[in-house]
Write an enzyme that holds these catalytic residues in place. Structure first.
Site, PDB file in Angstrom:
ATOM      1  N   LYS A  76     -16.953  15.789   9.478  1.00 45.64           N
ATOM      2  CA  LYS A  76     -18.073  15.685  10.412  1.00 45.64           C
ATOM      3  C   LYS A  76     -18.321  17.059  11.012  1.00 45.64           C
ATOM      4  O   LYS A  76     -17.608  17.507  11.909  1.00 45.64           O
ATOM      5  CB  LYS A  76     -17.789  14.648  11.496  1.00 45.64           C
ATOM      6  CG  LYS A  76     -19.061  14.125  12.148  1.00 45.64           C
ATOM      7  CD  LYS A  76     -18.834  12.829  12.887  1.00 45.64           C
ATOM      8  CE  LYS A  76     -20.150  12.208  13.317  1.00 45.64           C
ATOM      9  NZ  LYS A  76     -19.964  10.916  14.016  1.00 45.64           N
ATOM     10  N   TRP A 133     -22.288  14.247   8.596  1.00 46.76           N
ATOM     11  CA  TRP A 133     -21.236  13.957   7.634  1.00 46.76           C
ATOM     12  C   TRP A 133     -21.393  14.781   6.365  1.00 46.76           C
ATOM     13  O   TRP A 133     -22.499  15.000   5.864  1.00 46.76           O
ATOM     14  CB  TRP A 133     -21.248  12.474   7.259  1.00 46.76           C
ATOM     15  CG  TRP A 133     -20.634  11.586   8.289  1.00 46.76           C
ATOM     16  CD1 TRP A 133     -20.100  11.971   9.481  1.00 46.76           C
ATOM     17  CD2 TRP A 133     -20.506  10.168   8.225  1.00 46.76           C
ATOM     18  NE1 TRP A 133     -19.633  10.880  10.170  1.00 46.76           N
ATOM     19  CE2 TRP A 133     -19.874   9.755   9.412  1.00 46.76           C
ATOM     20  CE3 TRP A 133     -20.841   9.209   7.281  1.00 46.76           C
ATOM     21  CZ2 TRP A 133     -19.578   8.428   9.686  1.00 46.76           C
ATOM     22  CZ3 TRP A 133     -20.558   7.886   7.549  1.00 46.76           C
ATOM     23  CH2 TRP A 133     -19.933   7.498   8.735  1.00 46.76           C
ATOM     24  N   THR A 165       0.850  -1.185   0.000  1.00 46.45           N
ATOM     25  CA  THR A 165       0.000   0.000   0.000  1.00 46.45           C
ATOM     26  C   THR A 165       0.890   1.240   0.000  1.00 46.45           C
ATOM     27  O   THR A 165       2.092   1.162   0.277  1.00 46.45           O
ATOM     28  CB  THR A 165      -0.919   0.018   1.222  1.00 46.45           C
ATOM     29  OG1 THR A 165      -0.108   0.103   2.414  1.00 46.45           O
ATOM     30  CG2 THR A 165      -1.769  -1.243   1.292  1.00 46.45           C
ATOM     31  N   GLU A 173      -5.462  -4.056  -1.787  1.00 47.88           N
ATOM     32  CA  GLU A 173      -5.874  -5.218  -1.002  1.00 47.88           C
ATOM     33  C   GLU A 173      -6.924  -6.076  -1.704  1.00 47.88           C
ATOM     34  O   GLU A 173      -7.230  -7.186  -1.234  1.00 47.88           O
ATOM     35  CB  GLU A 173      -6.430  -4.757   0.352  1.00 47.88           C
ATOM     36  CG  GLU A 173      -5.394  -4.166   1.275  1.00 47.88           C
ATOM     37  CD  GLU A 173      -5.213  -2.652   1.128  1.00 47.88           C
ATOM     38  OE1 GLU A 173      -4.821  -2.001   2.111  1.00 47.88           O
ATOM     39  OE2 GLU A 173      -5.483  -2.124   0.026  1.00 47.88           O
TER      40      GLU A 173
END
Length: 547
Positions: A441, A446, A188, A332
């Site tokens: 937030k 959100w 990653t 992944e």
């Protein structure tokens, strides 16, 4: 009662063997660092890959050993893909865009023993080699006439790729072994700590390539000419080095030449029909086309992911006769999990609703599954409204990271926590709202940075945009918009903010617009929100204190 069918292990060497036998004359075209072209075909690539496997044996590489590559998209890198994995070793594609300390970390974490290097990266390899104790050899990917001077520590041998190939025998036969054997290793990009290793298997990569070639996904045909603008050091080039030869499609490899002008010329000259890469690349192509009045002569489909595809890209390429396939995945997940393709219930929507749907990342390919959950792990409804943490599972989804044990591993049912926040609508189309670390937030509610960024880049003067959460004295967090002007243009904050009047609720509007010369990107081409937050997190607080 068991079936009475043959069993053959799913091995990546069978892809290039099939391509050589049934599509031997299909082209592999590579643009070299100096801009010249190299042309070969699958029959030659397969033969050279077997010869290269013999080279690896002579270098002392055996089953399970890690062999690192540091290279652009080109024919030698393709040969390494098949030679290393085909002999049972592990192809570790090192991302040279990572910070040197991160590269050093992953090479030692992987215990790399041999490193193959494009000439572009020899100074980097020279600096890293003394600090990788397990490294025994460095092979420069060139011929004898191109060999440069390079200083390596004692005990690390230096070799020339073509010199080794000339000396090796050509009588190597691909071995058979367990299909669950590790085939490739990708790390990653390390935006939330040290990079983590994802260890693919032959079985997972074969099944992923089969799925990616389904008609509603990449769906390559032997008549296609495929250009991976996704780097072969990133998630195995989005599997295109496997999918294209599996179908017999020509591979057109652009090397390091990914700017808009170079890509447009290469796409047209090589009659490319399908290409794939992150949105940043295609926005650069569009800017070049708009500046020059150019056209894409043969390109018909573009696969894009890595970050949300903006409307301006879908419309701009659409005007060129190019369909954008909006996809989602991650290192992944090999990477493909979802792709936005129509269903009978969505095929004839009114134009604006159809566009709204196309901005979503799509539905899961067979072999994977997705869900969204709340903070307690309870599954949320597929109503297109509920925001939740996206989880995925499937035949080519990571079970656990290399050398990390249970840290970040999938749960007992195979659900892998992706770090994305998403909604899923009743038809199963997922839409990434944000990365969990990037979602804003504000006052307990959100706000999606992705939605706000897509609106900002539709402004005619804006080349690129980023939304981050900035600290606020009352609401805790508020959206801050950073924009890069197009060349020769200037950005007026009020005109950008006017775009948000209607498409989003007023309380979603960015509190400020900051014009910057450039935005930082990660090693995989994504916006580096971490760097932006470090620099601009207190911007609104500073503005308030200055009043």
């Amino acid at each position: 009662m068991l079936g009475l069918m043959q069993q053959h292990p799913l091995l990546l060497s069978t892809i290039i063997t099939h391509a050589a036998r049934h599509h031997g004359r299909a082209e592999v075209v590579s643009k070299l660092p100096d801009g010249s072209l190299h042309r070969t075909d699958y029959a030659t690539v397969e033969g050279r890959s077997r010869r290269l496997a013999r080279v690896l044996q002579q270098l002392g590489v055996g089953m399970g050993d890690r062999v690192a590559t540091m290279a652009w998209n080109g024919y030698r890198h393709l040969e390494l893909y098949y030679a290393i994995s085909g002999m049972g070793a592990v192809c570790h594609t090192v991302n040279p865009r990572l910070a040197p300390e991160d590269i050093l970390y992953i090479m030692n974490d992987a215990v790399d023993e041999v490193l193959f290097v494009d000439l572009s990266f020899i100074r980097l390899a020279e600096a890293l080699a003394p600090r990788v104790p397990g490294l025994r050899a460095v092979v420069l990917m060139c011929d004898a006439a191109e060999m440069p001077e390079i200083a390596l520590p004692a005990g690390v041998a230096l070799h020339c790729y073509e010199g080794l190939m000339e000396a090796a025998g050509d009588n190597y036969a691909w071995p058979r072994f367990d299909e669950n054997t590790a085939s490739a290793l990708c790390y990653t990009s390390g935006t939330t700590g040290r990079p983590k290793g994802v260890l693919y298997s032959h079985r997972s990569s074969m099944l992923h390539a089969y799925a990616a070639n389904m008609a509603d996904f990449f769906g390559f045909r032997a008549t296609d000419r495929v250009l991976p603008a996704a780097s072969m050091f990133h998630a195995c080039g989005w599997a295109m080095p496997y999918c294209a030869p599996m179908a017999g499609a020509a591979l057109v490899l652009p090397g390091r030449h990914l700017d808009g002008a170079s890509l447009v010329q290469f796409l047209n000259e090589e009659r490319v029909t399908f290409a794939a890469g992150v949105p940043t690349i295609w926005l650069g192509v569009l800017q070049h086309l708009q500046a020059t009045g150019g056209r894409l002569a043969t390109l018909r489909r573009v696969g894009s992911g890595g970050s949300a595809v903006p409307r301006v890209m879908i419309e701009g390429l659409g005007a060129q006769g190019v369909e954008v396939l909006h996809a989602w995945g991650m290192t992944e997940t090999s990477p493909l999990v979802t792709l936005n393709a129509p269903k009978p219930t969505t095929a004839n929507l009114p134009p604006e609703k159809a566009m709204r749907l196309r901005l979503k990342q799509g539905r899961a390919v067979c072999g994977t599954d997705i869900r969204i959950v709340d903070p307690e792990g309870r599954e949320l409804p597929w109503d297109g409204m509920a925001f939740g943490d996206l989880e995925a599972r499937g035949h080519w989804v990571c079970q656990e990271y290399l050398n990390r044990g249970p840290e970040g591993a999938a749960d007992a049912e195979g659900w892998f926590h992706t770090g994305d926040v998403a909604t899923i609508d009743p038809e199963g189309y997922a839409e990434m709202v944000d990365r969990s670390k990037d979602v804003i937030k504000s006052g307990g509610e959100w706000i999606s940075s992705i939605a706000l960024e897509n609106i900002a880049v539709s402004h005619p003067d804006v080349a690129e945009a980023a939304i981050i959460a900035a600290r606020h004295p009352k609401w805790m967090e508020r959206p801050l918009l950073l924009v890069v002007p197009k060349p020769g243009r200037s950005v007026v904050a009020e005109s950008v903010l006017a775009l948000y009047d209607g498409p989003v609720a007023r309380w979603w509007l960015p509190d400020a617009v900051v014009v910057v010369d450039a935005l930082p990107h990660t090693a995989t081409g994504k916006l580096n929100k971490l760097a932006l937050r470090e620099e601009f997190a207190d911007y609104l607080l500073r503005q308030a204190s200055a009043v």
